[in-house]
Enzyme design. Structure first.
Site, PDB file in Angstrom:
ATOM      1  N   GLN A  55      39.264  22.153  -4.130  1.00  0.00           N
ATOM      2  CA  GLN A  55      38.292  23.163  -4.567  1.00  0.00           C
ATOM      3  C   GLN A  55      38.443  23.436  -6.054  1.00  0.00           C
ATOM      4  OE1 GLN A  55      38.928  26.720  -2.023  1.00  0.00           O
ATOM      5  NE2 GLN A  55      36.785  26.401  -1.484  1.00  0.00           N
ATOM      6  N   ARG A  60      36.805  32.621  -8.104  1.00  0.00           N
ATOM      7  CA  ARG A  60      37.890  32.393  -7.152  1.00  0.00           C
ATOM      8  C   ARG A  60      38.691  33.646  -6.833  1.00  0.00           C
ATOM      9  NH1 ARG A  60      35.653  28.135  -4.893  1.00  0.00           N
ATOM     10  NH2 ARG A  60      35.109  26.585  -6.454  1.00  0.00           N
TER      11      ARG A  60
END
Lengths: 302, 302, 302, 302
Positions: D109, D222
């Site tokens: 990711q 994030r």
């Protein structure tokens, strides 16, 4: 690379309906559009879209109003000049979009090339298929003794068989448990968690869009003999597509990049001395042992 | 924006010869291909090529085999969702190539957007035309008193006339001397040197290629009321092209970017208190004077 | 490169106050910090900050916990290996921040290197100084006859004098009018407009931050003999700084990039034939006339 | 996050030897240098190097000769102004280099943020450790019913135990077979092949270097509540480091990014109507059901 009947039907539908456009059209690339080229046991590469052709490179280099072809200086000559002298921006004016299916460990190498656009299939959102890369016996090699990050000789048939057995058994078990964990009428684990149980030979897929300059950079590194076999076969397949898309640019790439050799200052000096008839040896060349070995590979006086 | 007859002929030739393609075609964009849209006194923007359409955004977001449209979730809904939640990679799957003619001082602002491909007309290699941006009187403003990098009120007609006179005279003289310096049967100065005499309102041109995500970023900043007028008019012209190219994406861009407002943590708090009926003032809002002024502009309780 | 007493005092203050750090320190670079190195008539380059040293390159290549030096494989050997085999990412782990004062036409070439961070002095917000690049007579050349984007012979003293006269007169007049236009108690024109009257030899300045890999790429192109003199002198000054900062990496860069030569596939073939004693000529070499000329320059059999 | 005694000794050695520098020093960051902050069961984040501080942001914004602090306009005010008005380039003038140990599925990711420099531990060259992420029971959730790519409720203790058992057993078996395959006195399979058997919860590590602007972008996405827990904990740990490094910039980031809310054009309209006392409902607001739900979350009239 098994396409489902639905997938095949979607592809057929796209290929059945040409539409008129005023844009530059590359006939060699139109033939490839949407058609998956098989790579490895379940993977593929297919062109989903492209922008530009050889003429577009020249047009941008000249910042011209029309197609850019001038009688005096032909397009191929200009393209070769641009490639030889590292004028990279005109090659950035062509763009290609690929749909690629590939094992995760290949994807992890590939993504290190950052100057590209990527949309990957989301294993947080969706369920991965039961498809794993299992190498063919002729690609199961030992760790190289000379190159610390490469392959050496083939394994013995017995060792090779043991490797295959382990890879298959572990993939199968991992996927069985993945399925059990995400089963909606069972455990129902979040997909973003369950995916962590899948090994790096599971297949993923993505849309990858890149300009021609950066694609050439990728191909130079990944179609190279030192690249890992499993990514090299993708690069080689893409080379064929590019050769059909922009034949002048691809030939220049072959001559000035793929087939070219960079000589260090010391190597240039050594070559000049050799051409003058001097005896140049590992001892008097001013290179390290490793460099000298590489140089011997280049001059190839056999 | 005077095109020479040869340039016009080249453009006409390109527009006269459609060819079949299997790629995604955006009819709204085909209409614009190659046609220069005039901007400022001698500039233009024209689309030279494009890749993708609204459906291509969805196709990439779904990493699908075919066109990507599913019945349940329509394309526009998906595009709006992607835009609202800052999923930028699917928008990167569309690409556009523009040919732009613009004054050098505009080009210098423009190039600060680095995520794009550029080929500029080379004044080392070629000779620049005698074309200079001379602002219309209605765009000749004084330095702003409130915003240190903006414009204030219009100049008086007299001052405006003086400015125009200076700009015209200096441009003319600079170009006369540029010509004298490079004259092949005269001084013959290297072009790479002579160009340094030309002022920043001389026109240059380039091919500029960018993906839709980065183009939206450019447009958000440059089509904004705070952008300098001379670059804003280019951005506004490009907005029209994009609206015709990818209408769903453009509408989402208007709603979630151009017309959107970002509230700071303090502003969110103030808004909530106001909605509960509290009296919120510059004194009790926890913002600086400048922020409070910006917030008042947003809530617009008039 | 005249610094005002205030500027000099600020620089002195910064150099007078060392502070302890636990980070990697490059003594060769500490000596240069903040000190402007003069370039051209009013320009300079000075190091404002840096990150990393030769050891940091090795540390990143090994992804190690400590300094990364292993006894077996010395750092310089590793760095040379990385450079030779195009492993670029470890070099990206060093970063440098420069403050550069340079003519606008040089800045326009420089900015084409997009993989860097830039903050330029804003002529929308601030007033540019009355400083223009006026070339020394020994750098005033005619347009090259052989290379369409380079310089040929020196101009005659008379032509050279005429050029200097034009450049000086036009710069002076342009700046006089610039001043008149922005005068706060005069016309008061917005600075973002007035700046368009200034020619491309006016000086600007910026902070430019770049990683070592991309800096090497910049230096390879701009310290090259084919680069325009006025940007090459900046590149050469930066080369000296880098040599003091990361001496191992810089030496590898000299040997494998600056002093290296890339041979095309055809050139490799020709070299091999020559080394075997064959007579290779322009006619039987399989290269274009231009390539053959370049090859003759490389083998240099004189 | 077990460091070996050797690793700890290397870190201690680095922390024991401060050296004088003339560069900007951030005392808050010096405290953190080299010290691993534990994340998840075996991971960590540690600062290996940094460039710049709050003052460096202002210095670049002003392109100044010295530290850049002016009495009138204090540094924090300038930083907040830059953040609020999306002037991103001054924040790019700070840089940080982190050493991170993280599970492969998190790394996959993370790497989607392309504007950073990365050197990852090579499993072609080296052998990965026997370390796998096994989630704590309080983080084992079901697939979300409302958000297709998120987590819902906790699993039952029984289901949770089954998941843990499968993850542990499969990791163990996969690693046992990995070891068997690469054993130098056994099968001796090439490491680049054997690694494909390891699941995505195996730990890898890398050096990751990024500028502050791009780091803020990473953290905004994030450290967000919608990010997967396993990457969010890394982002949160980095947030703490940044808060100590550049406290002004971090506070501005909290107010204008992390805690900020973007209202669409329709939401702005609805808010204005509500503030004027109008009754705005899902029916008359001009938003989709989903957008209205999001808007209700923002205005929070509770």
């Amino acid at each position: 690379m098994p396409l489902s009947p639905e997938q095949q039907a979607e592809i057929d539908a796209l290929r059945a309906t040409p539409a008129p456009t005023l844009r530059a059209v590359a006939p060699g690339m139109e033939r490839h559009l949407y058609v998956p080229q098989p790579v490895l046991d379940h993977g593929f590469v297919r062109v989903v879209d492209y922008m530009g052709d050889d003429a577009a490179i020249c047009q941008a280099a000249r910042v011209s109003y029309g197609k850019g072809t001038k009688s005096v200086q032909n397009d191929e000559g200009l393209i070769r000049y641009l490639m030889r002298h590292w004028h990279s921006t005109p090659f950035e004016m062509c763009e290609v979009k690929l749909h690629v299916k590939l094992p995760v460990f290949v994807a992890r190498q590939w993504i290190r090339h950052r100057t590209a656009n990527v949309n990957e299939y989301s294993a947080r959102y969706s369920i991965l298929d039961r498809e794993f890369y299992i190498p063919a016996p002729e690609h199961i090699n030992s760790q190289s003794k000379v190159n610390n990050q490469g392959r050496g000789e083939l394994l013995s048939p017995e060792d090779s068989a043991r490797v295959l057995e382990m890879l298959k058994a572990d993939s199968t078990r991992a996927y069985d448990n993945y399925e059990a964990m995400i089963a909606e009428d069972g455990i129902g684990l979040a997909r973003e968690l369950a995916r962590m149980n899948l090994p790096a030979n599971v297949y993923t897929q993505w849309y990858w869009k890149v300009d021609l300059h950066n694609l050439f950079h990728f191909l130079r590194l990944r179609a190279d003999a030192h690249a890992q076999y499993e990514i090299r076969v993708y690069a080689e397949e893409i080379c064929k597509l590019v050769a059909d898309w922009v034949p002048f640019a691809y030939r220049a790439f072959e001559d000035y990049r793929l087939g070219a050799v960079t000589l260090s200052a010391q190597m240039v000096e050594a070559m000049r001395r050799m051409l003058k008839g001097e005896e140049v040896t590992a001892e008097n060349c001013g290179m390290s042992a490793r460099e000298w070995r590489e140089f011997m590979g280049v001059v190839d006086k056999s």
